[in-house]
Write a protein that holds these residues in place. Structure first.
Motif, short mmCIF file in Angstrom:
data_model
loop_
_atom_site.label_atom_id
_atom_site.label_comp_id
_atom_site.label_asym_id
_atom_site.label_seq_id
_atom_site.Cartn_x
_atom_site.Cartn_y
_atom_site.Cartn_z
N ALA A 16 0.83 -1.20 0.00
CA ALA A 16 0.00 0.00 0.00
C ALA A 16 0.86 1.25 0.00
CB ALA A 16 -0.91 0.00 1.22
N LYS A 17 0.25 2.37 -0.38
CA LYS A 17 0.93 3.67 -0.34
C LYS A 17 0.43 4.45 0.87
CE LYS A 17 1.98 4.38 -5.24
NZ LYS A 17 1.85 5.32 -6.39
N TRP A 18 1.36 4.96 1.67
CA TRP A 18 1.04 5.64 2.91
C TRP A 18 1.52 7.09 2.86
CZ3 TRP A 18 -0.38 2.76 7.61
CH2 TRP A 18 -0.50 1.38 7.40
N LEU A 19 0.78 7.95 3.58
CA LEU A 19 1.22 9.33 3.80
C LEU A 19 1.77 9.41 5.22
CD1 LEU A 19 1.43 12.34 3.04
CD2 LEU A 19 -0.92 12.62 3.82
N ARG A 20 3.00 9.91 5.35
CA ARG A 20 3.65 9.97 6.65
C ARG A 20 3.11 11.18 7.44
NH1 ARG A 20 8.17 9.35 4.79
NH2 ARG A 20 8.64 7.15 5.11
N THR A 21 1.89 11.06 7.90
CA THR A 21 1.25 12.18 8.60
C THR A 21 1.81 12.37 10.00
OG1 THR A 21 -0.53 10.67 9.23
CG2 THR A 21 -0.93 12.08 7.32
N ASP A 29 -4.95 -3.30 -2.61
CA ASP A 29 -5.68 -3.76 -3.80
C ASP A 29 -5.73 -2.71 -4.89
OD1 ASP A 29 -7.46 -1.92 -2.81
OD2 ASP A 29 -9.08 -3.35 -2.40
N GLY A 30 -5.09 -1.58 -4.67
CA GLY A 30 -5.04 -0.52 -5.68
C GLY A 30 -6.14 0.51 -5.57
#
Length: 559
Positions: free
Chosen positions: A290-295, A310-311
């Motif tokens: 998965a793609k994560w935002l480093r909040t 899963d996109g």
């Protein structure tokens, strides 16, 4: 004398103290605005300021000594009756009656422009509110946001800001699919799915979809295959439901400049562009496919998945793209009004703003509104005749009317839950706050009509020095406060301050009305005092109208 004029007089006294060597300070180092406020106790004067405490140390003198010096200088100012020093260096200023009374003429000269300021001039503000899913009527929580949001927009515009009222149209996601399945089920004469929507409105929308298909000559949508049928009811049903939402809001006095479709964020590639920008800035990472935002780099309690393994895009992906879209449309400040169940969104959304290089709580501001309970016959209302499960905007308006509904929802801070007593709002008594304020306005209009019949005319005289009764000083003091209240309500994003001010002004007016006559009794002669009191009456009428307009409520001439 207005607060601004008094501000200038105090600045003049400070500059004179600098020129005389009492204060060792560059005039450019004086505060940009010298704050004056109404004392809590009327006997302490008309205005108070702590300016001596603010600048004495920097200017190399004692605050009390500086206050004594300023008091002497201000005491000789035209319109100032006396100046007293209190405590370590507070100045209590009393105006003479003529100077205080001049405000009535100033208000009537300004008209609707009295109260508005230019503190927000040059700002472009995007104000998003209501934004309810188009899956049912506006519930009572959304109704509160409709009233408060529209009032806040009016208050912000009164400071010179350019405000865009925006509705985020949630037409993407699982809730729309459940709505469409519910419509299909009702059209087929079946019960709604277990996770679907109930209420008479679902049957009404399903019937309307079938009726419109028939009138347009389209094939019967119930004969389509399952996927095509679902899509037909989704597209037509959402359009019909949202049309009803717009109609309800318009009748409630709330219209929007922009209706933004969530689905457009995905069809135009806005989500992909926003994610790429964050990737280029080094704020995204991949983990577990998965793609994560480093909040967490920006104060959030945990990092957020943006693109799932899963996109598919996570919900926050749309929020990211939507915020960036608003900023790219040129808005300096983005204000979002969310319900009580969205409190957890604050940290992640502020982190998103920071990730784009913006200043949290400035470029992005999030207001959270608490719950509303409708009370009828001492018992909470739980069900709607039409929606079945929730109380709606229409239920409230049907019970008490638009004015009472809007006022009752605006007059309390959104930080607090409120109980709206429908029985109280239906009464024409002083216990009903909207009646209390509107009646004050209607009373000013009636006084003006009676004055005309008695030959009391404003144009024949204006003698502000005659306004010496204590209730006149109190009423003038309340009128003076209005511009400050408007600025404060805008700065704090709290339009309830306007409503509460209107109630206090109505109270001051009703007390004055009981003590001071505008028309002479019997065969008494008309005097300049009567004529000047008519100026004060009409000035109050103007300010009450201005305040009611800012909360989106009418100012009736008769009741």
């Amino acid at each position: 004398m207005t607060p601004q004029e008094l501000n200038e007089a105090i600045r003049g006294a400070l500059n004179a103290a600098i020129n005389d060597g009492v204060l060792t300070l560059d005039p450019a180092d004086l505060p940009a605005e010298i704050h004056v406020e109404r004392p809590r106790q009327r006997e302490h004067g008309d205005w108070a300021t702590n300016i001596a405490l603010q600048v004495a140390k920097k200017g190399g003198t004692n605050p009390r000594a500086l206050a004594d010096d300023l008091a002497q200088r201000l005491g000789s100012t035209s319109g100032v009756a006396k100046v007293e020093v209190a405590g370590p260096g507070f100045l209590n200023i009393t105006l003479d009656a003529a100077a205080a009374g001049e405000l009535a003429k100033s208000i009537l000269a300004a008209g609707a422009a009295y109260g508005p300021t230019e503190t927000g001039k040059g700002k472009k503000i995007n104000l998003e509110f209501v934004s309810a899913n188009p899956t049912g009527p506006i519930h009572i929580g959304g109704t509160r946001w409709a009233a408060v949001g529209d009032s806040l927009a009016r208050v912000l515009e009164a400071t010179g800001a350019e405000v865009c009222r925006e509705y985020y149209f949630n037409d993407h996601g699982a809730q729309i699919d459940r709505f469409a399945r519910s419509l299909v089920a009702r059209a087929l004469g079946q019960d709604a799915p277990e996770d679907g929507y109930g209420g008479q409105y679902i049957q009404d929308i399903a019937d309307a979809v079938l009726a419109e298909a028939a009138s347009a000559g389209d094939p019967d949508p119930l004969t389509l295959d399952e996927d095509a049928r679902q899509e037909y009811f989704r597209a037509q049903g959402v359009e019909l439901m949202f049309g009803e939402i717009k109609k309800s809001l318009h009748e409630f006095g709330v219209d929007f400049d922009v209706y933004f479709h969530e689905n457009d964020l995905y069809t135009t590639g806005a989500v992909d562009r926003a994610i790429k920008r964050l990737e280029d800035a080094g704020h995204m990472f991949e983990q577990d496919g998965a793609k994560w935002l480093r909040t967490t780099d920006f104060g959030d309690d945990k990092d957020r998945v943006v693109i799932k393994s899963d996109g598919d895009a996570a919900y926050i992906a749309g929020d990211i793209a939507y915020y960036l879209d608003k900023r790219e449309r040129g808005f300096d400040e983005v204000v979002m009004m969310l319900g009580a169940d969205h409190h957890g969104y604050i940290g992640r959304l502020q982190a998103v703003a920071a990730a784009f290089g913006d200043t949290p709580h400035k470029n992005l501001q999030i207001l959270i509104g608490q719950m509303v309970n409708l009370v009828k016959d001492g018992e909470p209302m739980r069900m709607s005749k039409r929606a079945g499960t929730v109380v709606t905007l229409e239920d409230l308006v049907e019970a008490v009317g638009v004015d009472a509904a809007r006022y009752s929802l605006v007059r309390s801070s959104v930080d607090s839950s409120i109980d709206v007593d429908l029985d109280l709002l239906a009464k024409q008594t002083n216990d009903n706050p909207v009646f209390y304020v509107q009646y004050a306005h209607a009373r000013t209009a009636n006084v003006a009509r009676n004055a005309e019949a008695a030959g009391v005319r404003r144009e024949d005289a204006f003698a502000p020095e005659t306004l010496t009764h204590p209730t006149e000083a109190a009423l003038l003091g309340m009128l003076t406060e209005f511009p400050r209240i408007v600025s404060q309500a805008a700065e704090l994003r709290e339009p309830h301050r306007i409503a509460r001010y209107a109630e206090a002004l109505a109270g001051a007016y009703h007390k004055w009305y009981a003590e001071c006559r505008v028309t002479p009794l019997g065969d008494q002669d008309v005097t300049d005092t009567h004529r000047t009191r008519l100026w004060l009456n009409d000035a109050t009428r103007q300010v009450l109208a201005n305040a009611l307009t800012m909360v989106g409520v009418s100012a009736p001439e008769r009741m």
